[in-house]
Design a protein around this motif. Structure first.
Motif: not given
Ligand SMILES: [Zn+2]
Length: 306
Positions: A39, A71, A120
């Motif tokens: 991220p 991710d 993120w």
């Protein structure tokens, strides 16, 4: 001790300051490649990891994504916006969500809410002309590095596995589940929206036939006992799936299902269920998400309750 070939490196993205949760892979060649940069929030740590190899992002020519979950691929748009020399490689079915990420951002925001920015970071669109779309089955050449691309549905419909031809190292993303460094336990990673256990089985068979010398997991690192690992994952996927199915049929409520699955995960870990181990696995793939994915999988397959 078994180790990766000299041209392939694990870069720890230090997600949320914690070591060994999200692994990015660097392949050095005439074009330097990053596989699954993670991220956007990890980019400073990723830059530091690259610096230990004498590199900066300006030295990276290609970003390959196994899939576009945040991710794994969240940083792709930001990297491409900042570094004009980079090209992105991704499954054809993921391309619309990269060119226009609004749907992906909306559904992630529904799940993570206020935590989106912390977990993120930004998810920028990628210009279509910077993307090479892949289907699986095609040979892929990036500079002097060659890959076999495998369509790998199961965890996500748009998941790919890349096999590095010269070394037979497989970059498996989340298709080989979760296994933290130093542990034997292999945990399912079955988040919504499109896990498909039958397709997953087929992908694992295909992967086996390539006899990988190592499998590079995102969560976390390379494993070398591929056959035993994949057998363990196959068994674990179906064990969890059957449990969730039985709980749904019995009408057990979601909170209780989560409690039961968490207890099952701890039992599956056996002696490895230390406080550190439990939290590492939970950060790699949350049990809540895996339960939601399995519930969704079965809700499309079980007869409606009267
Ligand atoms: Zn993941």
């Amino acid at each position: 001790m078994e180790r990766l070939p000299a041209s392939i490196h694990q870069l720890d993205t230090m997600h949320l300051g914690r070591a060994e949760i999200i692994c990015c892979y660097l392949i050095r060649g005439s074009v330097n490649i990053l596989i699954d940069p993670g991220p956007t929030v990890v980019l400073p740590a990723l830059a530091e990891a690259l610096a230990t190899h004498g590199l900066t992002f300006a030295d990276i020519g290609a970003i390959m994504l196994t899939h576009i979950h945040l991710d794994h691929g969240g940083a792709a748009g930001t990297l491409l916006a900042r570094y004009p020399q980079m090209t992105l490689y991704v499954h054809e079915r993921a391309v619309p969500h990269l060119v226009d990420p609004s749907k992906l951002i909306n559904s992630a925001t529904r799940i993570y809410g206020e935590q989106m920015d912390v977990l993120w970071g930004e998810f920028l669109a990628v210009p279509a002309e910077r993307i090479v779309s892949l289907n699986g089955g095609e040979p892929l050449h990036i500079g002097d590095q060659h890959f076999t691309v495998i369509a790998a549905p199961g965890h996500a419909i748009h998941h790919l596995i890349y096999i590095h031809a010269a070394t037979r190292v497989a970059f498996v993303g989340d298709m080989a589940g979760i296994r933290m460094p130093g542990y034997r336990y292999v945990r399912p990673a079955t988040p919504p929206p499109d896990i498909d256990l039958e397709a997953w089985d087929e992908t694992l068979q295909t992967l086996r036939h390539h006899h990988p010398t190592a499998m590079c997991l995102t969560h976390y690192g390379a494993v070398f006992d591929s056959e035993a690992h994949l057998q363990a994952l196959h068994a674990a996927n179906w064990r969890w799936a059957e449990l969730v199915r039985s709980w749904m049929v019995a009408g057990i409520d979601v909170a209780e299902q989560l409690r039961l699955l968490t207890a099952q995960a701890t039992a599956d870990m056996g002696a490895e269920a230390t406080e550190l181990g439990i939290s590492a696995y939970q950060k790699g793939a949350s049990i809540t998400m895996s339960l939601q994915g399995l519930t969704r999988y079965w809700s499309k397959r079980l007869p409606p309750t009267p």
